[in-house]
Motif scaffolding. Structure first.
Motif, mmCIF file in Angstrom:
data_model
loop_
_atom_site.group_PDB
_atom_site.id
_atom_site.type_symbol
_atom_site.label_atom_id
_atom_site.label_comp_id
_atom_site.label_asym_id
_atom_site.label_seq_id
_atom_site.Cartn_x
_atom_site.Cartn_y
_atom_site.Cartn_z
ATOM 1 N N ALA A 1 -82.357 28.260 -19.388
ATOM 2 C CA ALA A 1 -81.689 26.992 -19.671
ATOM 3 C C ALA A 1 -82.643 25.852 -19.296
ATOM 4 O O ALA A 1 -82.479 25.176 -18.282
ATOM 5 N N GLY A 2 -83.688 25.674 -20.114
ATOM 6 C CA GLY A 2 -84.681 24.641 -19.844
ATOM 7 C C GLY A 2 -85.422 24.865 -18.551
ATOM 8 O O GLY A 2 -85.726 23.925 -17.818
ATOM 9 N N SER A 3 -85.764 26.088 -18.291
ATOM 10 C CA SER A 3 -85.990 26.570 -16.924
ATOM 11 C C SER A 3 -87.355 26.292 -16.344
ATOM 12 O O SER A 3 -88.280 25.867 -17.030
ATOM 13 N N PRO A 4 -87.484 26.622 -15.027
ATOM 14 C CA PRO A 4 -88.807 26.713 -14.412
ATOM 15 C C PRO A 4 -89.641 27.803 -15.090
ATOM 16 O O PRO A 4 -89.152 28.573 -15.912
ATOM 17 N N ARG A 5 -90.913 27.883 -14.715
ATOM 18 C CA ARG A 5 -91.853 28.837 -15.312
ATOM 19 C C ARG A 5 -91.689 30.212 -14.674
ATOM 20 O O ARG A 5 -91.512 30.329 -13.455
ATOM 21 N N LEU A 6 -91.733 31.257 -15.498
ATOM 22 C CA LEU A 6 -91.657 32.637 -15.027
ATOM 23 C C LEU A 6 -93.013 33.302 -15.254
ATOM 24 O O LEU A 6 -93.495 33.376 -16.395
ATOM 25 N N VAL A 7 -93.639 33.773 -14.169
ATOM 26 C CA VAL A 7 -94.980 34.342 -14.217
ATOM 27 C C VAL A 7 -94.932 35.767 -13.671
ATOM 28 O O VAL A 7 -94.253 36.032 -12.668
ATOM 29 N N ARG A 8 -95.645 36.676 -14.311
ATOM 30 C CA ARG A 8 -95.687 38.071 -13.868
ATOM 31 C C ARG A 8 -97.089 38.417 -13.373
ATOM 32 O O ARG A 8 -98.093 38.071 -14.005
ATOM 33 N N ARG B 1 -99.142 41.739 -12.705
ATOM 34 C CA ARG B 1 -99.130 43.185 -12.952
ATOM 35 C C ARG B 1 -100.568 43.699 -12.919
ATOM 36 O O ARG B 1 -101.417 43.208 -13.667
ATOM 37 N N ASP B 2 -100.828 44.651 -12.030
ATOM 38 C CA ASP B 2 -102.161 45.255 -11.923
ATOM 39 C C ASP B 2 -103.244 44.192 -11.743
ATOM 40 O O ASP B 2 -104.336 44.272 -12.323
ATOM 41 N N GLY B 3 -102.917 43.151 -10.954
ATOM 42 C CA GLY B 3 -103.901 42.125 -10.654
ATOM 43 C C GLY B 3 -104.076 41.069 -11.721
ATOM 44 O O GLY B 3 -104.884 40.154 -11.565
ATOM 45 N N GLU B 4 -103.318 41.167 -12.829
ATOM 46 C CA GLU B 4 -103.441 40.212 -13.913
ATOM 47 C C GLU B 4 -102.197 39.327 -13.997
ATOM 48 O O GLU B 4 -101.073 39.802 -13.842
ATOM 49 N N ILE B 5 -102.425 38.041 -14.264
ATOM 50 C CA ILE B 5 -101.357 37.061 -14.365
ATOM 51 C C ILE B 5 -101.015 36.815 -15.825
ATOM 52 O O ILE B 5 -101.910 36.643 -16.667
ATOM 53 N N SER B 6 -99.733 36.789 -16.144
ATOM 54 C CA SER B 6 -99.303 36.417 -17.492
ATOM 55 C C SER B 6 -97.985 35.665 -17.390
ATOM 56 O O SER B 6 -97.141 35.980 -16.545
ATOM 57 N N GLU B 7 -97.853 34.645 -18.232
ATOM 58 C CA GLU B 7 -96.592 33.908 -18.266
ATOM 59 C C GLU B 7 -95.630 34.600 -19.208
ATOM 60 O O GLU B 7 -95.996 34.954 -20.337
ATOM 61 N N GLN B 8 -94.403 34.824 -18.749
ATOM 62 C CA GLN B 8 -93.399 35.468 -19.581
ATOM 63 C C GLN B 8 -92.863 34.461 -20.588
ATOM 64 O O GLN B 8 -92.337 33.405 -20.208
ATOM 65 N N VAL B 9 -93.013 34.751 -21.845
ATOM 66 C CA VAL B 9 -92.571 33.824 -22.889
ATOM 67 C C VAL B 9 -91.048 33.911 -23.004
ATOM 68 O O VAL B 9 -90.484 34.989 -23.240
ATOM 69 N N LEU B 10 -90.396 32.767 -22.826
ATOM 70 C CA LEU B 10 -88.945 32.716 -22.836
ATOM 71 C C LEU B 10 -88.443 31.854 -23.985
ATOM 72 O O LEU B 10 -89.136 30.942 -24.448
ATOM 73 N N PHE C 1 -92.995 35.585 -10.238
ATOM 74 C CA PHE C 1 -92.894 34.287 -9.591
ATOM 75 C C PHE C 1 -92.082 33.358 -10.486
ATOM 76 O O PHE C 1 -92.317 33.298 -11.695
ATOM 77 N N VAL C 2 -91.140 32.631 -9.871
ATOM 78 C CA VAL C 2 -90.451 31.551 -10.564
ATOM 79 C C VAL C 2 -90.930 30.253 -9.920
ATOM 80 O O VAL C 2 -90.836 30.088 -8.695
ATOM 81 N N LEU C 3 -91.432 29.330 -10.738
ATOM 82 C CA LEU C 3 -92.090 28.128 -10.238
ATOM 83 C C LEU C 3 -91.496 26.899 -10.918
ATOM 84 O O LEU C 3 -91.446 26.826 -12.150
ATOM 85 N N SER C 4 -91.055 25.941 -10.127
ATOM 86 C CA SER C 4 -90.465 24.733 -10.697
ATOM 87 C C SER C 4 -91.553 23.746 -11.095
ATOM 88 O O SER C 4 -92.742 23.911 -10.796
ATOM 89 N N ASP C 5 -91.139 22.666 -11.752
ATOM 90 C CA ASP C 5 -92.094 21.661 -12.220
ATOM 91 C C ASP C 5 -92.880 21.042 -11.077
ATOM 92 O O ASP C 5 -94.025 20.618 -11.269
ATOM 93 N N GLY C 6 -92.267 20.968 -9.896
ATOM 94 C CA GLY C 6 -92.951 20.363 -8.765
ATOM 95 C C GLY C 6 -94.194 21.124 -8.358
ATOM 96 O O GLY C 6 -95.108 20.558 -7.746
ATOM 97 N N VAL C 7 -94.250 22.409 -8.679
ATOM 98 C CA VAL C 7 -95.444 23.214 -8.427
ATOM 99 C C VAL C 7 -96.441 23.043 -9.576
ATOM 100 O O VAL C 7 -97.622 22.741 -9.368
ATOM 101 N N ILE C 8 -95.970 23.224 -10.791
ATOM 102 C CA ILE C 8 -96.850 23.189 -11.958
ATOM 103 C C ILE C 8 -97.512 21.824 -12.118
ATOM 104 O O ILE C 8 -98.710 21.719 -12.407
ATOM 105 N N VAL D 1 -105.808 15.970 -11.823
ATOM 106 C CA VAL D 1 -105.846 17.377 -12.226
ATOM 107 C C VAL D 1 -104.550 18.044 -11.780
ATOM 108 O O VAL D 1 -104.140 17.904 -10.628
ATOM 109 N N ARG D 2 -103.894 18.771 -12.696
ATOM 110 C CA ARG D 2 -102.635 19.431 -12.376
ATOM 111 C C ARG D 2 -102.895 20.792 -11.735
ATOM 112 O O ARG D 2 -103.778 21.539 -12.167
ATOM 113 N N TYR D 3 -102.097 21.111 -10.717
ATOM 114 C CA TYR D 3 -102.229 22.389 -10.011
ATOM 115 C C TYR D 3 -102.019 23.554 -10.966
ATOM 116 O O TYR D 3 -102.719 24.564 -10.896
ATOM 117 N N GLY D 4 -101.044 23.419 -11.866
ATOM 118 C CA GLY D 4 -100.736 24.503 -12.789
ATOM 119 C C GLY D 4 -101.833 24.799 -13.779
ATOM 120 O O GLY D 4 -101.872 25.881 -14.373
#
Length: 376
Positions: A262-269, A271-280, A308-315, A322-325
């Protein structure tokens, strides 16, 4: 359970809510010859251990108290024992005892007693302000008071999952929040990226959280939980106020993850040392329009996956334009692989504060979830 352990537990159960440590200290002196007992609780920011009575706070990272807190195991140094205090993965602080004999049996009994103290602290806290007030390094804003009272806890551990979350700025958070519940078969997790300022933001988040809980406890599915919260917010604010949320339901046996964005924060996975954003599938925030029809998505997790679930305040936290995200986030998330979820959350927010060179201005919420797989 040994006789001294049993007696100490009875003392804790029978003690007045505000005198848990006093009554326990008297029993430990009688049974073990311990003459010094002090409870250090971790503060809201997870950055300082504060004594229940008069004394100096503990901030230095290499201190035995912090090693005890971080590793969740007893630490003995020069006759002083430090024992983790918590329950079911919720870390409350550490218990300092002296003198303590360097004997495995004694250390084991005292560790069990410290755990029993953790359970009693949770049990009595709704009826006294003694323990809440003494774990504050400074005063909470009214909005932050409301938000922290709303939380189910800060960490949770079961054989099939580990979970932790943290709000920042801890003493002045407004609208970001999280909520969770499990029944041994499923885990429900809601992460809210709030909107507005001060008490108004906290009230909006409270309304959404209680609406989601009401729907969840009524046995509704995830999409219907979102719809009920959406209707509750819209009925009160007619679209003038709304907030973003990510709702998740994890089947603890299969790893099937159901999500409503619902217009959500970012969901990141991770797995095996690799980062990927879950497309929602982006859907309307809660309360934006009347009678939004929310849709569920499903994903399959693998044993050992970390989310990881990350809100806009993190990204969107910015340093020198320069943006942290965009720069430091993925690099740091990879480094958390061997950390427990609470340590990962705390370290990430510490890295974020270092990135912005100070305290955060905007609300930020970080939630970390490990699925360790079905248990026999």
């Amino acid at each position: 359970m040994s006789e001294p352990d049993d007696r100490a537990r009875r003392v804790l159960v029978e003690a007045p809510a505000d005198l848990l440590l006093d009554r326990l200290a008297a029993e430990l002196e009688r049974t073990f010859g311990i003459t010094e007992s002090e409870l250090f609780q971790v503060d809201y920011r997870l950055s300082v251990l504060l004594p229940l009575s008069d004394g100096d706070p503990i901030t230095e990272a290499g201190h035995p108290a912090w090693r005890c807190f971080d590793h969740q195991e007893p630490i003995l140094t020069d006759g002083v024992g430090w024992f983790p205090v918590g329950m079911r993965g919720e870390r409350r602080g550490v218990l300092r005892l002296a003198p303590v004999a360097d004997d495995p049996g004694t250390v084991g009994e005292l560790a069990a007693i410290a755990t029993a103290l953790g359970h009693e602290l949770v049990a009595v806290s709704p009826g006294t302000d003694v323990y809440r007030a003494s774990r504050r390094a400074r005063r909470l804003t009214l909005a932050a008071e409301m938000q922290w009272e709303l939380l189910p806890g800060r960490s949770r551990i079961r054989p099939s999952f580990s979970l932790a979350g943290q709000l920042e700025p801890a003493y002045a958070v407004r609208g970001d929040s999280f909520d969770w519940s499990d029944d041994g078969h499923r885990l429900w997790l809601a992460t809210i990226n709030g909107s507005g300022e001060g008490v108004a933001a906290a009230m909006l988040t409270s309304l959404a959280t209680y609406a989601l809980r009401n729907a969840r406890r009524g046995g509704l599915g995830l999409a219907d939980q979102a719809a009920l919260a959406d209707q509750a917010i819209y009925a009160l604010h007619r679209g003038e106020q709304h907030l973003s949320a990510l709702l998740m339901e994890l089947d603890l046996a299969s790893g099937k993850l159901t999500v409503v964005d619902a217009g959500s924060p970012r969901l990141v996975r991770l797995r095996d040392g690799e980062i990927s954003e879950q497309v929602l599938e982006k859907q309307f925030p809660l309360g934006m329009f009347e009678s939004t029809d929310y849709q569920e998505q499903t994903f399959e997790l693998r044993r050992g996956d970390r989310l990881f679930v990350l809100s806009d305040g993190v990204i969107d936290a910015t340093s020198q334009n320069v943006r942290y995200g965009e720069t430091a986030l993925d690099r740091f998330l990879r480094r958390t692989g061997r950390m427990e979820p609470l340590d990962a959350v705390r370290s990430l927010l510490g890295d974020l504060r270092a990135f912005v060179a100070g305290d955060l201005i905007d609300d930020a919420v970080v939630v970390c979830l490990d699925w360790t797989g079905p248990q026999p």
